[in-house]
Design a protein around this motif. Sequence first.
Motif, PDB file in Angstrom:
ATOM      1  N   THR A   3      -1.213  -3.810  -1.951  1.00 42.53           N
ATOM      2  CA  THR A   3      -0.416  -3.029  -1.015  1.00 42.53           C
ATOM      3  C   THR A   3       1.039  -2.978  -1.472  1.00 42.53           C
ATOM      4  O   THR A   3       1.475  -3.779  -2.302  1.00 42.53           O
ATOM      5  CB  THR A   3      -0.478  -3.606   0.414  1.00 42.53           C
ATOM      6  OG1 THR A   3       0.055  -4.925   0.413  1.00 42.53           O
ATOM      7  CG2 THR A   3      -1.904  -3.609   0.950  1.00 42.53           C
ATOM      8  N   VAL A   5       5.235  -1.352  -0.097  1.00 41.67           N
ATOM      9  CA  VAL A   5       6.119  -0.798   0.923  1.00 41.67           C
ATOM     10  C   VAL A   5       6.665   0.510   0.362  1.00 41.67           C
ATOM     11  O   VAL A   5       7.052   0.568  -0.808  1.00 41.67           O
ATOM     12  CB  VAL A   5       7.283  -1.763   1.243  1.00 41.67           C
ATOM     13  CG1 VAL A   5       8.266  -1.119   2.207  1.00 41.67           C
ATOM     14  CG2 VAL A   5       6.767  -3.073   1.787  1.00 41.67           C
ATOM     15  N   ASN A  12      12.988   1.153   4.414  1.00 41.02           N
ATOM     16  CA  ASN A  12      11.534   1.191   4.575  1.00 41.02           C
ATOM     17  C   ASN A  12      11.129   2.388   5.426  1.00 41.02           C
ATOM     18  O   ASN A  12      11.686   2.617   6.494  1.00 41.02           O
ATOM     19  CB  ASN A  12      11.024  -0.090   5.236  1.00 41.02           C
ATOM     20  CG  ASN A  12      11.124  -1.292   4.339  1.00 41.02           C
ATOM     21  OD1 ASN A  12      11.624  -1.209   3.217  1.00 41.02           O
ATOM     22  ND2 ASN A  12      10.664  -2.427   4.815  1.00 41.02           N
ATOM     23  N   GLU A  15       5.546   0.493   6.145  1.00 46.46           N
ATOM     24  CA  GLU A  15       5.492  -0.946   5.864  1.00 46.46           C
ATOM     25  C   GLU A  15       4.321  -1.373   4.985  1.00 46.46           C
ATOM     26  O   GLU A  15       4.462  -2.256   4.155  1.00 46.46           O
ATOM     27  CB  GLU A  15       5.443  -1.740   7.176  1.00 46.46           C
ATOM     28  CG  GLU A  15       6.685  -1.612   8.023  1.00 46.46           C
ATOM     29  CD  GLU A  15       7.906  -2.250   7.385  1.00 46.46           C
ATOM     30  OE1 GLU A  15       7.758  -3.228   6.625  1.00 46.46           O
ATOM     31  OE2 GLU A  15       9.012  -1.758   7.644  1.00 46.46           O
ATOM     32  N   THR A  16       3.164  -0.762   5.190  1.00 48.83           N
ATOM     33  CA  THR A  16       1.976  -1.167   4.429  1.00 48.83           C
ATOM     34  C   THR A  16       1.286   0.056   3.854  1.00 48.83           C
ATOM     35  O   THR A  16       0.760   0.894   4.585  1.00 48.83           O
ATOM     36  CB  THR A  16       0.984  -1.950   5.313  1.00 48.83           C
ATOM     37  OG1 THR A  16       1.649  -3.082   5.868  1.00 48.83           O
ATOM     38  CG2 THR A  16      -0.219  -2.418   4.505  1.00 48.83           C
ATOM     39  N   GLU A  18      -1.657   0.996   1.185  1.00 45.61           N
ATOM     40  CA  GLU A  18      -2.759   0.546   0.351  1.00 45.61           C
ATOM     41  C   GLU A  18      -2.763   1.374  -0.933  1.00 45.61           C
ATOM     42  O   GLU A  18      -2.655   2.596  -0.872  1.00 45.61           O
ATOM     43  CB  GLU A  18      -4.085   0.698   1.086  1.00 45.61           C
ATOM     44  CG  GLU A  18      -4.185  -0.146   2.336  1.00 45.61           C
ATOM     45  CD  GLU A  18      -5.483   0.071   3.082  1.00 45.61           C
ATOM     46  OE1 GLU A  18      -6.517   0.347   2.426  1.00 45.61           O
ATOM     47  OE2 GLU A  18      -5.456  -0.026   4.315  1.00 45.61           O
ATOM     48  N   ARG A  40       0.986   2.374   8.471  1.00 49.88           N
ATOM     49  CA  ARG A  40       0.054   2.154   7.366  1.00 49.88           C
ATOM     50  C   ARG A  40      -0.210   3.480   6.669  1.00 49.88           C
ATOM     51  O   ARG A  40      -0.176   4.539   7.288  1.00 49.88           O
ATOM     52  CB  ARG A  40      -1.264   1.567   7.861  1.00 49.88           C
ATOM     53  CG  ARG A  40      -1.121   0.190   8.489  1.00 49.88           C
ATOM     54  CD  ARG A  40      -2.469  -0.437   8.776  1.00 49.88           C
ATOM     55  NE  ARG A  40      -3.210  -0.725   7.557  1.00 49.88           N
ATOM     56  CZ  ARG A  40      -3.075  -1.832   6.817  1.00 49.88           C
ATOM     57  NH1 ARG A  40      -2.213  -2.747   7.173  1.00 49.88           N
ATOM     58  NH2 ARG A  40      -3.807  -2.012   5.730  1.00 49.88           N
ATOM     59  N   LYS A 116       3.804  -5.302  -2.787  1.00 48.35           N
ATOM     60  CA  LYS A 116       3.982  -6.545  -2.036  1.00 48.35           C
ATOM     61  C   LYS A 116       3.355  -7.680  -2.817  1.00 48.35           C
ATOM     62  O   LYS A 116       2.311  -7.513  -3.439  1.00 48.35           O
ATOM     63  CB  LYS A 116       3.300  -6.458  -0.665  1.00 48.35           C
ATOM     64  CG  LYS A 116       3.974  -5.541   0.317  1.00 48.35           C
ATOM     65  CD  LYS A 116       3.240  -5.601   1.637  1.00 48.35           C
ATOM     66  CE  LYS A 116       3.903  -4.751   2.690  1.00 48.35           C
ATOM     67  NZ  LYS A 116       3.207  -4.859   3.990  1.00 48.35           N
TER      68      LYS A 116
END
Length: 119
Positions: A3, A5, A12, A15-16, A18, A40, A116
Motif C-alpha cells: 500500500t 499514500v 495527503n 491515506e491507503t 492498494e 481507500r 507505506k
Amino acid sequence: MKTAVLTKNGANVIETVELAVDMASRIVGLLGRSSLGKQRAMYLSPCASIHTFGMKFPIDVFFLGRDMEVKKIVRHVMPWRVVCGGAGAWSVIEVESGWLPPEALVSGDRVVLQEKSLE
C-alpha cells in the motif's frame, strides 16, 4: 498487497492506496468486493483502460500519465462498463464513487505515491 499514500503538493489526498502493479493483482482488481470504503483506493499500473464487469459498486476513475499527472477523470462509473484513458494514460487510480471531493484531484494535477512501510 503493498500500500501507499497518495499526495498532491505534499498533502495527503488518499491515506491507503492498494498497489496492483503485477499481472495477478491487476486482473483481480476490485472484483468480488462489496465496497472499497472512504480514504481507500486502488492503483493499477500499467493500465490505460479499465472495466467494471462483475463489480458491485460504482467507482470514480483517475487516469495518470507516466509522469503521474492526472490526464482524465471519469466519475460514477457503474458496473458493467469499459472506460479508456485516452492518449498518454499509463496508470489509473480507482476510488469508491462519491467520497473524494471534485477539487481533490483535477486534470493537470501531479500526484505522488509514497509506499507505506510494513509495521
